[in-house]
Design a protein around this motif. Sequence first.
Motif, PDB file in Angstrom:
ATOM      1  N   LEU A 178       0.821  -1.208   0.000  1.00 16.29           N
ATOM      2  CA  LEU A 178       0.000   0.000   0.000  1.00 16.29           C
ATOM      3  C   LEU A 178       0.857   1.261   0.000  1.00 16.29           C
ATOM      4  CD1 LEU A 178      -2.868   1.269   0.251  1.00 16.29           C
ATOM      5  CD2 LEU A 178      -2.534   1.206   2.736  1.00 16.29           C
ATOM      6  N   LYS A 179       1.961   1.215   0.751  1.00 24.73           N
ATOM      7  CA  LYS A 179       2.813   2.401   0.888  1.00 24.73           C
ATOM      8  C   LYS A 179       4.073   2.315   0.035  1.00 24.73           C
ATOM      9  CE  LYS A 179       1.346   3.143   5.660  1.00 24.73           C
ATOM     10  NZ  LYS A 179       1.769   3.238   7.076  1.00 24.73           N
ATOM     11  N   LYS A 180       4.046   1.433  -0.974  1.00 25.29           N
ATOM     12  CA  LYS A 180       5.286   1.145  -1.697  1.00 25.29           C
ATOM     13  C   LYS A 180       5.919   2.402  -2.295  1.00 25.29           C
ATOM     14  CE  LYS A 180       2.788  -0.555  -5.788  1.00 25.29           C
ATOM     15  NZ  LYS A 180       2.524  -1.756  -6.595  1.00 25.29           N
ATOM     16  N   GLU A 181       7.200   2.486  -2.096  1.00 29.13           N
ATOM     17  CA  GLU A 181       8.004   3.571  -2.647  1.00 29.13           C
ATOM     18  C   GLU A 181       9.191   2.957  -3.363  1.00 29.13           C
ATOM     19  OE1 GLU A 181       8.560   7.244  -0.215  1.00 29.13           O
ATOM     20  OE2 GLU A 181       7.924   5.915   1.397  1.00 29.13           O
ATOM     21  N   GLU A 182       9.389   3.352  -4.605  1.00 34.11           N
ATOM     22  CA  GLU A 182      10.501   2.801  -5.380  1.00 34.11           C
ATOM     23  C   GLU A 182      11.756   3.611  -5.062  1.00 34.11           C
ATOM     24  OE1 GLU A 182       8.805   3.027  -9.259  1.00 34.11           O
ATOM     25  OE2 GLU A 182       7.446   1.349  -8.904  1.00 34.11           O
ATOM     26  N   LEU A 183      12.574   3.057  -4.158  1.00 37.99           N
ATOM     27  CA  LEU A 183      13.708   3.798  -3.611  1.00 37.99           C
ATOM     28  C   LEU A 183      14.964   3.713  -4.467  1.00 37.99           C
ATOM     29  CD1 LEU A 183      13.292   2.858   0.169  1.00 37.99           C
ATOM     30  CD2 LEU A 183      12.414   4.857  -1.050  1.00 37.99           C
ATOM     31  N   ASN A 184      15.030   2.716  -5.349  1.00 42.20           N
ATOM     32  CA  ASN A 184      16.229   2.632  -6.197  1.00 42.20           C
ATOM     33  C   ASN A 184      16.152   3.660  -7.320  1.00 42.20           C
ATOM     34  OD1 ASN A 184      14.072   0.851  -7.345  1.00 42.20           O
ATOM     35  ND2 ASN A 184      15.539   0.691  -9.019  1.00 42.20           N
ATOM     36  N   SER A 185      17.303   4.006  -7.872  1.00 42.91           N
ATOM     37  CA  SER A 185      17.352   4.969  -8.973  1.00 42.91           C
ATOM     38  C   SER A 185      16.915   4.304 -10.272  1.00 42.91           C
ATOM     39  CB  SER A 185      18.773   5.513  -9.134  1.00 42.91           C
ATOM     40  OG  SER A 185      18.860   6.294 -10.302  1.00 42.91           O
ATOM     41  N   LYS A 186      15.927   4.906 -10.954  1.00 43.79           N
ATOM     42  CA  LYS A 186      15.457   4.354 -12.225  1.00 43.79           C
ATOM     43  C   LYS A 186      16.350   4.785 -13.387  1.00 43.79           C
ATOM     44  CE  LYS A 186      10.606   4.373 -10.828  1.00 43.79           C
ATOM     45  NZ  LYS A 186       9.248   4.821 -11.174  1.00 43.79           N
ATOM     46  N   GLU A 187      17.211   5.744 -13.124  1.00 43.71           N
ATOM     47  CA  GLU A 187      18.015   6.319 -14.197  1.00 43.71           C
ATOM     48  C   GLU A 187      19.171   5.420 -14.616  1.00 43.71           C
ATOM     49  OE1 GLU A 187      16.514   9.015 -15.098  1.00 43.71           O
ATOM     50  OE2 GLU A 187      15.272   8.926 -13.305  1.00 43.71           O
ATOM     51  N   MET A 188      19.530   4.473 -13.758  1.00 50.11           N
ATOM     52  CA  MET A 188      20.676   3.625 -14.065  1.00 50.11           C
ATOM     53  C   MET A 188      20.454   2.221 -13.493  1.00 50.11           C
ATOM     54  SD  MET A 188      23.375   5.048 -11.209  1.00 50.11           S
ATOM     55  CE  MET A 188      24.301   3.528 -11.145  1.00 50.11           C
ATOM     56  N   VAL A 189      21.165   1.257 -14.084  1.00 52.83           N
ATOM     57  CA  VAL A 189      21.121  -0.118 -13.573  1.00 52.83           C
ATOM     58  C   VAL A 189      22.156  -0.232 -12.458  1.00 52.83           C
ATOM     59  CG1 VAL A 189      21.391  -2.556 -14.130  1.00 52.83           C
ATOM     60  CG2 VAL A 189      20.415  -0.993 -15.830  1.00 52.83           C
ATOM     61  N   ASP A 190      21.685  -0.481 -11.255  1.00 53.54           N
ATOM     62  CA  ASP A 190      22.569  -0.568 -10.092  1.00 53.54           C
ATOM     63  C   ASP A 190      22.914  -2.039  -9.854  1.00 53.54           C
ATOM     64  OD1 ASP A 190      23.806  -0.555  -7.616  1.00 53.54           O
ATOM     65  OD2 ASP A 190      22.504   1.010  -6.793  1.00 53.54           O
ATOM     66  N   TYR A 191      24.019  -2.492 -10.455  1.00 60.66           N
ATOM     67  CA  TYR A 191      24.396  -3.904 -10.370  1.00 60.66           C
ATOM     68  C   TYR A 191      24.752  -4.320  -8.951  1.00 60.66           C
ATOM     69  CZ  TYR A 191      24.348  -3.869 -15.446  1.00 60.66           C
ATOM     70  OH  TYR A 191      23.951  -3.757 -16.751  1.00 60.66           O
ATOM     71  N   GLN A 192      25.315  -3.408  -8.195  1.00 57.15           N
ATOM     72  CA  GLN A 192      25.657  -3.719  -6.811  1.00 57.15           C
ATOM     73  C   GLN A 192      24.393  -3.972  -5.992  1.00 57.15           C
ATOM     74  OE1 GLN A 192      28.098  -0.778  -4.886  1.00 57.15           O
ATOM     75  NE2 GLN A 192      28.246  -1.913  -2.971  1.00 57.15           N
ATOM     76  N   LEU A 193      23.377  -3.143  -6.190  1.00 59.32           N
ATOM     77  CA  LEU A 193      22.120  -3.319  -5.470  1.00 59.32           C
ATOM     78  C   LEU A 193      21.411  -4.599  -5.926  1.00 59.32           C
ATOM     79  CD1 LEU A 193      20.144  -2.181  -3.392  1.00 59.32           C
ATOM     80  CD2 LEU A 193      19.040  -0.905  -5.251  1.00 59.32           C
ATOM     81  N   ILE A 194      21.520  -4.931  -7.206  1.00 62.37           N
ATOM     82  CA  ILE A 194      20.948  -6.182  -7.706  1.00 62.37           C
ATOM     83  C   ILE A 194      21.580  -7.361  -6.969  1.00 62.37           C
ATOM     84  CG2 ILE A 194      20.817  -7.733  -9.695  1.00 62.37           C
ATOM     85  CD1 ILE A 194      20.579  -5.197 -11.450  1.00 62.37           C
TER      86      ILE A 194
END
Length: 336
Positions: A176-192
């Motif tokens: 319900l409160k979902k927030e997309e906190l990762n950056s959409k501008e780039m592929v963050d391989y470390q976060l993946i």
Amino acid sequence: MEALLKSMHNTSPKANSHEMWWGTLGTVRPFPNFNSEKDAREIQTALESKASDVNTLVRILTNRNNAQRQSIAESYHNLTQKELCPALKKALSGGLEQVMLGLMMTPSQFDAHRLRQSMEGIGTDEESLLAVLCTKSPQQLKDATIAYKQEFGRYLENDLISETSKDFTKLVLAILKKEELNSKEMVDYQLIDQDVKALNDAVNGKKKDPAPWIQVLTTRDSNHLNRVLSRLEDLRGETVDKTVQSHFSGDLRLGFRTLVGSIPSIPLFLAQRLHSNIKKGSLVQGILISHSEEDLLCVRIEYRKLTNISLYSTLQKEYKGEMQQALLALCRSEDL
């Protein structure tokens, strides 16, 4: 056409705007040369005829976008000094009544009513509840939350807490409160890599930990999650759905399965849902009305690929009379 639809599966118009445009992948478009006063007069005549003129009601209300329908309601009130929705309710019945009343709600009101319906009465319809929550954007969910309070005088969050329990409560509140906190501008391989490890570690121990699954699946955008889930499948040698089924249970398992099923493609998820529940009129109405101005063309394409039959033909076969007329008008046309 199919390539265009595929590329735009996860895109949608701004949820907080009732104005749609001709570039939408919906089936209901703004009606050209729109005249709300003329439509209101025609609707008044249709409602006052001895046997309500259903053809006129369906023709007008399924051929105007939501903003135009709101304008018609205002013009009807100015013309008759009466509200349109009660007049429709009095003149119609059954599934057709529900379709027409649904079309007269704003998108956020309609979402709020679907959420309330899933929690009313004895027991909660978790599947329907999740289907709404998992197919709406963060902004659409915020709008639905506001509409829920306005429509029912209740707080959506409180109702979700009272109707669910334990980790499942945490999951639905996070959605319900979902927030997309990762950056959409780039592929963050470390976060993946971090997310894949977190999901894998959470199901590897003796005690399964749903917290990382809730956190990752409700705070990342779909492109990032598609990469994460694909990597997780490669790592484990099984589908994510199988992983969820093996390591979680009850409502929480249903919640994760619904969320994971909707992430790759919401139109495909909806097509599968229609295919499995095509005889459930309220469910079919809900999807067609909710997505008619947004991405129903995509849903139609996915349904055709999934079943080798067009959604239009399926609705023709499964429904009769006035209900069929309304659903076909929203679906709009065949996919050959």
